[in-house]
Enzyme design. Sequence first.
Site, PDB file in Angstrom:
ATOM      1  N   LYS A  21       4.525  -7.923  18.337  1.00 12.15           N
ATOM      2  CA  LYS A  21       5.857  -7.776  18.942  1.00 12.15           C
ATOM      3  C   LYS A  21       5.685  -7.266  20.352  1.00 12.15           C
ATOM      4  O   LYS A  21       4.902  -6.344  20.608  1.00 12.15           O
ATOM      5  CB  LYS A  21       6.681  -6.775  18.119  1.00 12.15           C
ATOM      6  CG  LYS A  21       8.158  -6.844  18.380  1.00 12.15           C
ATOM      7  CD  LYS A  21       8.789  -8.138  17.886  1.00 12.15           C
ATOM      8  CE  LYS A  21       9.735  -7.940  16.731  1.00 12.15           C
ATOM      9  NZ  LYS A  21      10.153  -9.219  16.136  1.00 12.15           N
ATOM     10  N   THR A  66       6.030  -9.289  12.526  1.00 13.21           N
ATOM     11  CA  THR A  66       6.185  -8.636  13.836  1.00 13.21           C
ATOM     12  C   THR A  66       7.338  -7.638  13.767  1.00 13.21           C
ATOM     13  O   THR A  66       7.331  -6.622  14.452  1.00 13.21           O
ATOM     14  CB  THR A  66       6.408  -9.663  14.965  1.00 13.21           C
ATOM     15  OG1 THR A  66       7.676 -10.279  14.804  1.00 13.21           O
ATOM     16  CG2 THR A  66       5.320 -10.709  15.001  1.00 13.21           C
ATOM     17  N   ASP A  67       8.296  -7.899  12.903  1.00 14.16           N
ATOM     18  CA  ASP A  67       9.404  -6.954  12.719  1.00 14.16           C
ATOM     19  C   ASP A  67       8.887  -5.634  12.128  1.00 14.16           C
ATOM     20  O   ASP A  67       9.315  -4.548  12.534  1.00 14.16           O
ATOM     21  CB  ASP A  67      10.468  -7.575  11.810  1.00 14.16           C
ATOM     22  CG  ASP A  67      11.738  -6.751  11.821  1.00 14.16           C
ATOM     23  OD1 ASP A  67      12.361  -6.629  12.904  1.00 14.16           O
ATOM     24  OD2 ASP A  67      12.089  -6.173  10.766  1.00 14.16           O
ATOM     25  N   PHE A 173      -8.810  -2.428  62.263  1.00 19.83           N
ATOM     26  CA  PHE A 173      -9.541  -3.577  61.717  1.00 19.83           C
ATOM     27  C   PHE A 173     -10.167  -4.295  62.901  1.00 19.83           C
ATOM     28  O   PHE A 173      -9.472  -4.952  63.673  1.00 19.83           O
ATOM     29  CB  PHE A 173      -8.596  -4.499  60.929  1.00 19.83           C
ATOM     30  CG  PHE A 173      -9.318  -5.647  60.295  1.00 19.83           C
ATOM     31  CD1 PHE A 173     -10.351  -5.432  59.393  1.00 19.83           C
ATOM     32  CD2 PHE A 173      -8.978  -6.964  60.603  1.00 19.83           C
ATOM     33  CE1 PHE A 173     -11.031  -6.496  58.814  1.00 19.83           C
ATOM     34  CE2 PHE A 173      -9.650  -8.039  60.023  1.00 19.83           C
ATOM     35  CZ  PHE A 173     -10.675  -7.793  59.123  1.00 19.83           C
ATOM     36  N   ARG A 190      -3.208   0.362  63.712  1.00 16.44           N
ATOM     37  CA  ARG A 190      -2.205  -0.559  63.151  1.00 16.44           C
ATOM     38  C   ARG A 190      -1.476   0.109  61.998  1.00 16.44           C
ATOM     39  O   ARG A 190      -1.893   1.165  61.508  1.00 16.44           O
ATOM     40  CB  ARG A 190      -2.890  -1.849  62.654  1.00 16.44           C
ATOM     41  CG  ARG A 190      -3.872  -1.591  61.525  1.00 16.44           C
ATOM     42  CD  ARG A 190      -4.472  -2.865  60.939  1.00 16.44           C
ATOM     43  NE  ARG A 190      -5.348  -2.540  59.817  1.00 16.44           N
ATOM     44  CZ  ARG A 190      -5.904  -3.420  59.016  1.00 16.44           C
ATOM     45  NH1 ARG A 190      -5.719  -4.717  59.193  1.00 16.44           N
ATOM     46  NH2 ARG A 190      -6.664  -3.045  58.007  1.00 16.44           N
ATOM     47  N   VAL A 238      -9.144  -2.497  54.649  1.00 16.60           N
ATOM     48  CA  VAL A 238      -8.660  -2.323  53.269  1.00 16.60           C
ATOM     49  C   VAL A 238      -9.878  -2.267  52.337  1.00 16.60           C
ATOM     50  O   VAL A 238      -9.932  -1.457  51.403  1.00 16.60           O
ATOM     51  CB  VAL A 238      -7.705  -3.475  52.886  1.00 16.60           C
ATOM     52  CG1 VAL A 238      -7.242  -3.332  51.454  1.00 16.60           C
ATOM     53  CG2 VAL A 238      -6.520  -3.536  53.844  1.00 16.60           C
ATOM     54  N   GLN A 239     -10.872  -3.114  52.643  1.00 14.73           N
ATOM     55  CA  GLN A 239     -12.081  -3.159  51.811  1.00 14.73           C
ATOM     56  C   GLN A 239     -12.697  -1.761  51.692  1.00 14.73           C
ATOM     57  O   GLN A 239     -13.026  -1.285  50.606  1.00 14.73           O
ATOM     58  CB  GLN A 239     -13.127  -4.110  52.445  1.00 14.73           C
ATOM     59  CG  GLN A 239     -12.865  -5.586  52.267  1.00 14.73           C
ATOM     60  CD  GLN A 239     -11.944  -6.203  53.309  1.00 14.73           C
ATOM     61  OE1 GLN A 239     -11.116  -5.531  53.914  1.00 14.73           O
ATOM     62  NE2 GLN A 239     -12.053  -7.507  53.498  1.00 14.73           N
ATOM     63  N   ASN A 265      -2.570  -6.616  51.497  1.00 15.39           N
ATOM     64  CA  ASN A 265      -2.391  -6.040  52.836  1.00 15.39           C
ATOM     65  C   ASN A 265      -1.023  -6.507  53.316  1.00 15.39           C
ATOM     66  O   ASN A 265      -0.864  -7.641  53.770  1.00 15.39           O
ATOM     67  CB  ASN A 265      -3.526  -6.541  53.743  1.00 15.39           C
ATOM     68  CG  ASN A 265      -3.575  -5.821  55.067  1.00 15.39           C
ATOM     69  OD1 ASN A 265      -2.822  -4.878  55.306  1.00 15.39           O
ATOM     70  ND2 ASN A 265      -4.469  -6.261  55.946  1.00 15.39           N
ATOM     71  N   HIS A 267       1.555  -7.082  55.671  1.00 13.55           N
ATOM     72  CA  HIS A 267       1.497  -7.085  57.137  1.00 13.55           C
ATOM     73  C   HIS A 267       2.829  -6.693  57.767  1.00 13.55           C
ATOM     74  O   HIS A 267       3.903  -7.096  57.285  1.00 13.55           O
ATOM     75  CB  HIS A 267       1.104  -8.471  57.633  1.00 13.55           C
ATOM     76  CG  HIS A 267      -0.192  -8.957  57.063  1.00 13.55           C
ATOM     77  ND1 HIS A 267      -1.380  -8.300  57.239  1.00 13.55           N
ATOM     78  CD2 HIS A 267      -0.489 -10.036  56.285  1.00 13.55           C
ATOM     79  CE1 HIS A 267      -2.348  -8.953  56.613  1.00 13.55           C
ATOM     80  NE2 HIS A 267      -1.827 -10.005  56.015  1.00 13.55           N
TER      81      HIS A 267
HETATM   82  O1  LIG Z   1      -8.426  -4.589  56.307  1.00 12.99           O
HETATM   83  C1  LIG Z   1      -8.403  -5.818  56.496  1.00 12.99           C
HETATM   84  N1  LIG Z   1      -9.298  -6.623  55.857  1.00 12.99           N
HETATM   85  C2  LIG Z   1      -9.333  -7.971  56.031  1.00 12.99           C
HETATM   86  O2  LIG Z   1     -10.183  -8.689  55.433  1.00 12.99           O
HETATM   87  C3  LIG Z   1      -8.383  -8.525  56.907  1.00 12.99           C
HETATM   88  N2  LIG Z   1      -8.135  -9.810  57.302  1.00 12.99           N
HETATM   89  C4  LIG Z   1      -7.061  -9.747  58.151  1.00 12.99           C
HETATM   90  O3  LIG Z   1      -6.538 -10.751  58.718  1.00 12.99           O
HETATM   91  N3  LIG Z   1      -6.637  -8.462  58.322  1.00 12.99           N
HETATM   92  C5  LIG Z   1      -7.456  -7.677  57.551  1.00 12.99           C
HETATM   93  N4  LIG Z   1      -7.470  -6.342  57.333  1.00 12.99           N
END
Ligand SMILES: O=c1[nH]c(=O)c2[nH]c(=O)[nH]c2[nH]1
Length: 309
Positions: A21, A66-67, A173, A190, A238-239, A265, A267
């Site tokens: 359920k 399931t009930d 970045f 940014r 971000v990575q 990300n 934007h």
């Molecule tokens: O932190 C980021 N990683 C990316 O891989 C990436 N690619 C992108 O266009 N902006 C960003 N920013």
Amino acid sequence: MPINNQMQDSKFVIDKTNYGKTGVKILHLVRNGLVHTVKEYEVTTLLTLDTLKDFMQADNSDIIATDSQKNTVYILAKKYGIKSPEDFGILLSSHFITKYAHVTKAVVNIQEVMWNRVSYGDHANSKLHNHAFIHTPICTRITNVVLNREDKYPSISSGIKDLRVLKTTQSSFMNFVNDEYRSLPDADDRIFSTIVDCSWIYSPNPNVDFCKVFDSVKNSIIFNFAGDLEKGIASASVQNTIYITEKDVLEKIKDIKSIEMTLPNKHYINFNFAPFKSIVYDDEQTVFIPLDKPSGVIYAKLDRKISKL
Ligand SMILES: O=c1[nH]c(=O)c2[nH]c(=O)[nH]c2[nH]1
């Protein structure tokens, strides 16, 4: 591995089954004198049986309806209470395995509805309400508990999703591939905004304080994104922010054996005031267009290395 081969058709093979359920909504209330506490969950239960006679021979004699699975959620909450999504998932999955000898696997999936106590006053002097709550979730808490009959401990994974954050500086970045496909300039300052989706797998241990771990992971995600209240924390990508966060969690919380995060990300694009030079003076970027789509999407899973000693 396909289940119960002798029952299978000569041409086709049933690889996996489960049934249960979904969307079982429950609110559990604890009255501790005048102070009340609520837990609201949406639960899914899924069972796998040791034969395929229900699917292949229209024989329903082994089916726990399931009930009935839905009723079990309410009955166990009433009998034993609810401590955390993980503890309730363990309770339900072990109930199905111990009560029914023909259940080979029980899966319980729980999503929490996050109620916060109403509070009045400013931050430092705020007073919490005894019995009124407000739905102002900063994220969603989830868990998935899987118990196989042959296993001593259930496999438990938990997560945080929909944690939406934004910061206006301390994000850059730069120095990425510069070829004929590139149009994005280096950014040394940014906006960084994302909606965190994070999940982690627990090491088998019957004594985990799941709520403490949840709070600790949440704090680590927020701190590695935002940093110190005044100084912040720099993000080179971000990575790298994902890696630093996951490493921090594995360093701090021994009960977690691996963690994964997906960060879109989100934007925020500078509005181009160049055509309006005669009426708007723009030496500082202050107006942005939040972009819904497309967004970047970055993922990494970090595991502990298994020692070879
Ligand atoms: O932190 C980021 N990683 C990316 O891989 C990436 N690619 C992108 O266009 N902006 C960003 N920013």
